[in-house]
Enzyme design. Structure first.
Site, PDB file in Angstrom:
ATOM      1  N   ARG A 122      29.095  63.955  40.620  1.00  0.00           N
ATOM      2  CA  ARG A 122      30.016  62.842  40.899  1.00  0.00           C
ATOM      3  C   ARG A 122      29.691  62.247  42.268  1.00  0.00           C
ATOM      4  O   ARG A 122      30.494  62.304  43.196  1.00  0.00           O
ATOM      5  CB  ARG A 122      31.472  63.314  40.827  1.00  0.00           C
ATOM      6  CG  ARG A 122      31.850  64.122  39.615  1.00  0.00           C
ATOM      7  CD  ARG A 122      31.521  63.496  38.286  1.00  0.00           C
ATOM      8  NE  ARG A 122      32.431  62.469  37.822  1.00  0.00           N
ATOM      9  CZ  ARG A 122      33.512  62.676  37.104  1.00  0.00           C
ATOM     10  NH1 ARG A 122      33.884  63.885  36.799  1.00  0.00           N
ATOM     11  NH2 ARG A 122      34.264  61.684  36.687  1.00  0.00           N
ATOM     12  N   GLN A 127      27.276  57.005  40.234  1.00  0.00           N
ATOM     13  CA  GLN A 127      28.466  56.349  39.684  1.00  0.00           C
ATOM     14  C   GLN A 127      28.139  55.392  38.540  1.00  0.00           C
ATOM     15  O   GLN A 127      28.846  55.343  37.540  1.00  0.00           O
ATOM     16  CB  GLN A 127      29.168  55.571  40.792  1.00  0.00           C
ATOM     17  CG  GLN A 127      30.524  56.168  41.113  1.00  0.00           C
ATOM     18  CD  GLN A 127      31.121  55.600  42.383  1.00  0.00           C
ATOM     19  OE1 GLN A 127      30.532  54.777  43.063  1.00  0.00           O
ATOM     20  NE2 GLN A 127      32.305  56.049  42.700  1.00  0.00           N
ATOM     21  N   ASP A 130      27.897  57.182  35.263  1.00  0.00           N
ATOM     22  CA  ASP A 130      28.920  58.203  35.050  1.00  0.00           C
ATOM     23  C   ASP A 130      29.748  57.929  33.786  1.00  0.00           C
ATOM     24  O   ASP A 130      30.765  57.241  33.824  1.00  0.00           O
ATOM     25  CB  ASP A 130      29.810  58.251  36.295  1.00  0.00           C
ATOM     26  CG  ASP A 130      30.794  59.396  36.279  1.00  0.00           C
ATOM     27  OD1 ASP A 130      30.927  60.047  35.221  1.00  0.00           O
ATOM     28  OD2 ASP A 130      31.430  59.630  37.307  1.00  0.00           O
ATOM     29  N   SER A 133      33.479  59.011  33.805  1.00  0.00           N
ATOM     30  CA  SER A 133      34.405  58.077  34.447  1.00  0.00           C
ATOM     31  C   SER A 133      34.676  56.871  33.566  1.00  0.00           C
ATOM     32  O   SER A 133      35.826  56.470  33.394  1.00  0.00           O
ATOM     33  CB  SER A 133      33.861  57.599  35.788  1.00  0.00           C
ATOM     34  OG  SER A 133      33.909  58.633  36.724  1.00  0.00           O
ATOM     35  N   TYR A 228      36.307  68.666  41.666  1.00  0.00           N
ATOM     36  CA  TYR A 228      37.075  69.142  40.514  1.00  0.00           C
ATOM     37  C   TYR A 228      38.155  70.131  40.964  1.00  0.00           C
ATOM     38  O   TYR A 228      37.974  70.841  41.956  1.00  0.00           O
ATOM     39  CB  TYR A 228      36.159  69.838  39.503  1.00  0.00           C
ATOM     40  CG  TYR A 228      35.248  68.885  38.769  1.00  0.00           C
ATOM     41  CD1 TYR A 228      35.768  68.010  37.819  1.00  0.00           C
ATOM     42  CD2 TYR A 228      33.885  68.848  39.012  1.00  0.00           C
ATOM     43  CE1 TYR A 228      34.939  67.132  37.124  1.00  0.00           C
ATOM     44  CE2 TYR A 228      33.050  67.966  38.329  1.00  0.00           C
ATOM     45  CZ  TYR A 228      33.591  67.118  37.390  1.00  0.00           C
ATOM     46  OH  TYR A 228      32.777  66.244  36.702  1.00  0.00           O
TER      47      TYR A 228
HETATM   48  P1  NAD Z   1      39.071  65.913  35.492  1.00  0.00           P
HETATM   49  O1  NAD Z   1      38.982  65.126  34.213  1.00  0.00           O
HETATM   50  O2  NAD Z   1      38.217  67.098  35.673  1.00  0.00           O
HETATM   51  O3  NAD Z   1      40.595  66.390  35.695  1.00  0.00           O
HETATM   52  C1  NAD Z   1      41.668  65.461  35.684  1.00  0.00           C
HETATM   53  C2  NAD Z   1      42.620  65.777  36.779  1.00  0.00           C
HETATM   54  O4  NAD Z   1      43.372  66.947  36.440  1.00  0.00           O
HETATM   55  C3  NAD Z   1      41.972  66.102  38.123  1.00  0.00           C
HETATM   56  O5  NAD Z   1      42.451  65.176  39.083  1.00  0.00           O
HETATM   57  C4  NAD Z   1      42.414  67.526  38.415  1.00  0.00           C
HETATM   58  O6  NAD Z   1      42.641  67.747  39.791  1.00  0.00           O
HETATM   59  C5  NAD Z   1      43.701  67.586  37.634  1.00  0.00           C
HETATM   60  N1  NAD Z   1      44.233  68.940  37.359  1.00  0.00           N
HETATM   61  C6  NAD Z   1      43.560  70.069  37.045  1.00  0.00           C
HETATM   62  N2  NAD Z   1      44.427  71.099  36.868  1.00  0.00           N
HETATM   63  C7  NAD Z   1      45.679  70.589  37.055  1.00  0.00           C
HETATM   64  C8  NAD Z   1      46.991  71.125  36.991  1.00  0.00           C
HETATM   65  N3  NAD Z   1      47.201  72.402  36.716  1.00  0.00           N
HETATM   66  N4  NAD Z   1      48.022  70.300  37.240  1.00  0.00           N
HETATM   67  C9  NAD Z   1      47.836  69.006  37.547  1.00  0.00           C
HETATM   68  N5  NAD Z   1      46.623  68.435  37.619  1.00  0.00           N
HETATM   69  C10 NAD Z   1      45.552  69.214  37.378  1.00  0.00           C
HETATM   70  O7  NAD Z   1      38.879  64.919  36.719  1.00  0.00           O
HETATM   71  P2  NAD Z   1      37.931  63.665  36.825  1.00  0.00           P
HETATM   72  O8  NAD Z   1      38.678  62.447  36.492  1.00  0.00           O
HETATM   73  O9  NAD Z   1      36.674  63.927  36.090  1.00  0.00           O
HETATM   74  O10 NAD Z   1      37.668  63.643  38.390  1.00  0.00           O
HETATM   75  C11 NAD Z   1      37.161  64.815  39.029  1.00  0.00           C
HETATM   76  C12 NAD Z   1      36.772  64.516  40.448  1.00  0.00           C
HETATM   77  O11 NAD Z   1      35.635  63.701  40.514  1.00  0.00           O
HETATM   78  C13 NAD Z   1      37.829  63.771  41.241  1.00  0.00           C
HETATM   79  O12 NAD Z   1      37.847  64.331  42.539  1.00  0.00           O
HETATM   80  C14 NAD Z   1      37.347  62.377  41.277  1.00  0.00           C
HETATM   81  O13 NAD Z   1      37.829  61.652  42.389  1.00  0.00           O
HETATM   82  C15 NAD Z   1      35.877  62.630  41.393  1.00  0.00           C
HETATM   83  N6  NAD Z   1      35.058  61.507  40.934  1.00  0.00           N
HETATM   84  C16 NAD Z   1      34.074  61.060  41.774  1.00  0.00           C
HETATM   85  C17 NAD Z   1      33.263  60.035  41.371  1.00  0.00           C
HETATM   86  C18 NAD Z   1      32.172  59.545  42.262  1.00  0.00           C
HETATM   87  O14 NAD Z   1      32.281  59.577  43.459  1.00  0.00           O
HETATM   88  N7  NAD Z   1      31.083  59.130  41.682  1.00  0.00           N
HETATM   89  C19 NAD Z   1      33.434  59.450  40.131  1.00  0.00           C
HETATM   90  C20 NAD Z   1      34.448  59.921  39.308  1.00  0.00           C
HETATM   91  C21 NAD Z   1      35.248  60.981  39.719  1.00  0.00           C
END
Ligand code: NAD
Length: 377
Positions: A122, A127, A130, A133, A228
């Site tokens: 990530r 991006q 991705d 996303s 994550y």
């Molecule tokens: P994900 O699909 O893995 O999870 C969804 C959300 O569920 C996450 O925010 C996680 O913290 C939350 N979660 C897990 N257990 C939980 C619980 N028990 N109660 C409540 N919430 C809970 O997440 P994602 O959308 O794939 O994103 C993962 C990370 O990647 C994030 O930090 C996001 O900002 C980052 N990200 C970065 C980029 C980038 O810079 N290229 C792009 C996309 C996402």
């Protein structure tokens, strides 16, 4: 290099891996693109549209797999098709690697260089490729649309001669990509939105979208280097449930998006919490395909639990298949273009590159991914 794009055969899949305008981009890179006949039919793209964009149409699926240097698709390959591919073929798709150890083994022994798009790091540079996303974004949007459809109330406040209608209350659990889009969509529809995540860093993002962050002190939670969430202890899970119970009870709609990298989704809304909600309220369990956040949710069904409608429909991006295909297709082409050597007209599988290190699962008869090796022992 010959790039073969395979038609999706997974029942109910409406998305298309590559759309004609993206074929054009790959052809301009100097790639020879061959698409399986009928590739775009679920999104109303005709074979002629692909042909116009510079692709060759081929009705012979097996023949295509046998001769391709690169295979592109959306879902993981059926295991029986792996041995059809040439040794050294680069296969790019979702792979669901932690649940598909037998498939990974087959890809390894057949000498396929298999890229799992779920495993892209990530990072800023990744991006544009991705898929997690782009698809989660649409999933978050669709979760709100489904909730609106199931709820027998409207979302916005309305001041009318017949009186003032209060806005619906929406509680989003898990504020990653899907959760943020769900907040934004519910806010656009006029709902009053609250949200919670175990990663405290998202509080500012929640507020910037005009929603309230529900604070629950769970002690040390943290996140992995990729951002994550980490798995909670049983005591933390209990504290979280207690902390969320009030927000759930007050909500007309609860949308859960909580996921844990490489593990089943955490079970965070139990029957006792559902029983506290108003009858007729709606829960959308966006994690239903990875085990479910909600007790009683069922894949591809809307069920009633304690008088609450629990929506467990899978493949939410597939409900907006055209947009989802446009985005997936762009992600895929950006991945190929990023590693394409224009002079030599070939994909440069640079094993030292951070993106390849993250996403390449098998290579030259070995498991290549260190992350996979560390999780699947
Ligand atoms: P994900 O699909 O893995 O999870 C969804 C959300 O569920 C996450 O925010 C996680 O913290 C939350 N979660 C897990 N257990 C939980 C619980 N028990 N109660 C409540 N919430 C809970 O997440 P994602 O959308 O794939 O994103 C993962 C990370 O990647 C994030 O930090 C996001 O900002 C980052 N990200 C970065 C980029 C980038 O810079 N290229 C792009 C996309 C996402």
């Amino acid at each position: 290099m010959k790039i073969a794009v395979m038609k999706e055969i997974h029942g109910g899949e409406t998305r298309v891996p590559l759309i004609p305008s993206t074929v054009d981009k790959l052809v301009k890179l100097g790639a020879e693109v061959e698409v399986e006949s009928g590739l775009g039919v679920t999104c109303r793209y005709e074979d002629a549209d692909y042909e116009k964009a510079g692709a060759k149409i081929n009705p012979d699926r097996q023949g295509m797999l046998k001769s391709a240097d690169i295979v592109l698709r959306l879902r993981k390959p059926p295991i029986a098709e792996v041995e059809l591919m040439k040794k050294g073929c680069i296969h790019i798709s979702y792979l669901d690697p932690f649940n598909e150890t037998e498939l990974l083994d087959k890809l390894k022994t057949c000498g396929i260089s298999a890229v799992s798009l779920e495993m892209l790091p990530r990072t800023t540079i990744a991006q544009k490729m991705d898929v997690l996303s782009s698809q989660a974004n649409l999933g978050g949007y669709m979760a709100v649309i489904l909730a609106m459809d199931q709820l027998d109330k409207i979302f916005p406040m309305m001041t009318t001669p017949a009186g003032t209608i209060k806005p619906a209350r929406v509680f989003i659990i898990g504020v990653g990509v899907a959760g943020l889009q769900a907040i934004a969509t519910a806010r656009r529809m006029g709902a009053r939105v609250e949200a919670f995540d175990t990663r405290p860093v998202v509080e500012e993002q929640v507020k910037s979208l005009g929603a309230k962050f529900v604070k629950i002190d769970l002690g040390e939670t943290g996140q992995t280097k990729d951002g994550y969430a980490k798995q909670l202890t049983p005591e933390q899970v209990q504290k979280q449930k207690e902390g969320m119970a009030k927000a759930c009870a007050q909500a007309d709609v609860v949308i859960t998006t909580a996921q844990l990298f490489g593990r089943p989704a955490p079970r965070i809304v139990d029957r006792a919490m559902i029983a506290q909600m108003q009858p007729g309220s709606v829960i959308v369990d966006m994690a239903v395909e990875t085990g479910g956040n909600v007790e009683g949710s069922e894949l591809d069904k809307v069920v009633e639990v304690e008088g609450v409608k629990v929506v467990g429909l899978g493949n939410l991006p597939g409900r907006v298949a055209l947009t989802a295909s446009q985005m997936y297709s762009a992600n895929l082409a950006n991945f190929v273009a990023h590693f394409w050597n224009k002079e030599e007209k070939k994909f440069n599988l640079n094993l030292d590159d951070e993106i390849i290190k993250g996403a390449l699962m098998t290579h030259a008869g070995e498991i290549f991914s260190e992350t996979y090796k560390s999780i699947v022992k």
